[in-house]
Design a protein around this motif. Structure first.
Motif: not given
Ligand code: HEM
Length: 410
Positions: A299, A356, A358
């Motif tokens: 990130r 986010h 999966c």
């Protein structure tokens, strides 16, 4: 005598070294790694903080293709061509991500996926038919790598023959992202694959726009926002279909191979699973926890943040280790052992969490369950080939490594 701190021995691009990760997690769980130029984060709790705050820990630009188009490719597609990757979920941040996620999730429902179970079982059986009489197999190239590619093609409503092209498409994306001094010849080869992935997916979308079918592509096209948000454009559809192929292929293959490996390494476990199929769903979760197929990810901080008491400046690169977080003794009792009945195996972070999380977790879990059941049913005498007890061989990297093989006999 000055001893080298444990963090100095950590190589994110090397094989998982769980003893070292355990030491780091206890001694210096957040630290700066010169080699990769990123702050490394290893504790379950701190990784959760990253997932909880996508506004502070951004994804944007993470998967950009950096190798420029060679002249031969420009001559074919024009200098203005842009591969539409920057609309992919794992490349975007809120609010763009929020809209894309809502729409893709509307199509990618447990209902759409779970009704494919009989087709997936048939696929697994066909693959096993191909080698069942040989008495031995290299299970990755014969089985585990084909389950996810064919499953994704099937769910999307793509011709099954496309599945064989997926590894080339994934390789093109990964290499054009990462290889800085690629030869002209190689760049032409990889760019051709990338453009092929765009063109074939675009053709499928055009076909389904004309005539919808009972598949995920048609559902993605039909998905509408509740609040007047525009539906997905062709470029957004392509980016996210290709994103599923990239995110869902090697990861699921690694998961299936790792579970088989752990069961066969101590064959009493294989015997237990043979006798009790109800163990399979927990086995899948413990497989995800024990050998996280995605070892970690990056990130970029959008502001100064504090993680595990360490101040990290705005604009820093952060690498979180899922391999480390999933063995955190604060969360998992006897974390270093593979436990067929671990009650809280599901607290692993192998699929990420929240914004986010999966998108394909339902499909990955289903594929792993069906693949394991098929192997248990069809090859009850499965065992590791001699010399296979020293760990699985990988071409390592810090995100998704490449699994090189798993030799088995029966
Ligand atoms: C065992 C198999 C899999 C594992 C371990 C896995 C793991 C992950 C992880 C850890 C993330 C979050 C990464 C982050 O936050 O930086 C992620 C995101 C994602 N995965 Fe998976 N994945 C698997 C299979 C699949 C499959 C089968 C698909 C689709 C067919 C898929 C599609 C995606 C997509 C689209 C995202 C991005 C979601 C977003 O950013 O909103 N994955 N996956």
């Amino acid at each position: 005598v000055v001893s080298c701190p444990a963090t100095g021995r950590f190589d994110p691009n090397g094989p998982d070294d769980f003893a070292l990760l355990d030491q780091i997690r206890r001694e210096q769980p957040v630290f700066f790694h010169e080699g990769i130029g990123a702050w490394c984060v290893t504790r379950h709790e701190d990784v959760m903080t990253i997932f909880r705050e996508p506004e502070s820990f951004a994804n944007g630009g993470m998967l950009d293709v950096t190798v420029p188009m060679p002249a031969a490719i420009i001559a074919e597609v024009g200098a203005d061509y842009v591969w539409p990757n920057h609309f992919a979920l794992n490349q975007t941040d809120p609010p763009q991500h929020t809209r894309l996620r809502k729409l893709t999730q509307k199509a990618f429902t447990p209902r759409t996926i779970n009704r494919r179970e009989p087709d997936l079982r048939q696929l697994a059986d066909e693959l096993i038919d191909g080698f069942v009489d040989d008495g031995r197999a290299e299970l990755v190239s014969a089985f585990t790598s084909h389950v996810p590619t064919n499953a994704i093609a099937m769910v999307l409503g793509m011709d099954r023959s496309y599945a064989n092209r997926f590894p080339g498409w994934v390789e093109a994306h990964v290499s054009l992202m990462a290889v800085p001094d690629m030869s002209e010849e190689e760049a032409v080869k990889q760019w051709r694959r990338l453009i092929e992935s765009d063109q074939l997916t675009r053709a499928l979308i055009e076909e389904r726009r004309r005539e919808p079918a009972d598949d995920l592509t048609s559902e993605l096209i039909a998905a509408r926002g509740d609040d007047g948000e525009p539906s997905l454009t062709d470029d957004e559809l392509i980016a996210n279909i290709l994103g599923m192929i990239t995110a869902g292929s090697d990861t699921t293959s690694i998961l299936i191979a790792n579970i088989v490996y752990r069961l066969l390494l101590d064959r009493a476990r294989w015997e237990r699973a043979l006798g009790d199929r109800a163990l399979v769903p927990t086995l899948v979760e413990e497989g995800l926890r024990y050998s996280s197929p995605v070892r970690g990810n990056r990130r970029t901080t959008t502001r100064e943040v504090t993680l595990g008491g360490v101040a990290i400046p705005a604009g820093s690169s952060v690498y979180f280790s899922l391999s480390a977080a999933n063995r955190d003794a604060e969360v998992f009792a006897d974390a270093e052992s593979f436990d067929l009945c671990r009650a809280n195996a599901g607290e692993h972070l192998a699929f990420g969490k929240w914004a986010h999380f999966c998108l394909g977790a339902v499909l990955a879990r289903l594929e792993a369950k069906v693949a394991l059941e098929a192997l248990l049913d069809r090859l009850p005498d499965l065992r590791l080939a001699p010399g296979q007890d020293q760990g699985l061989p990988y071409y390592n990297n810090m995100i998704v490594p490449v699994l090189l093989g798993l030799e088995v006999e029966w």
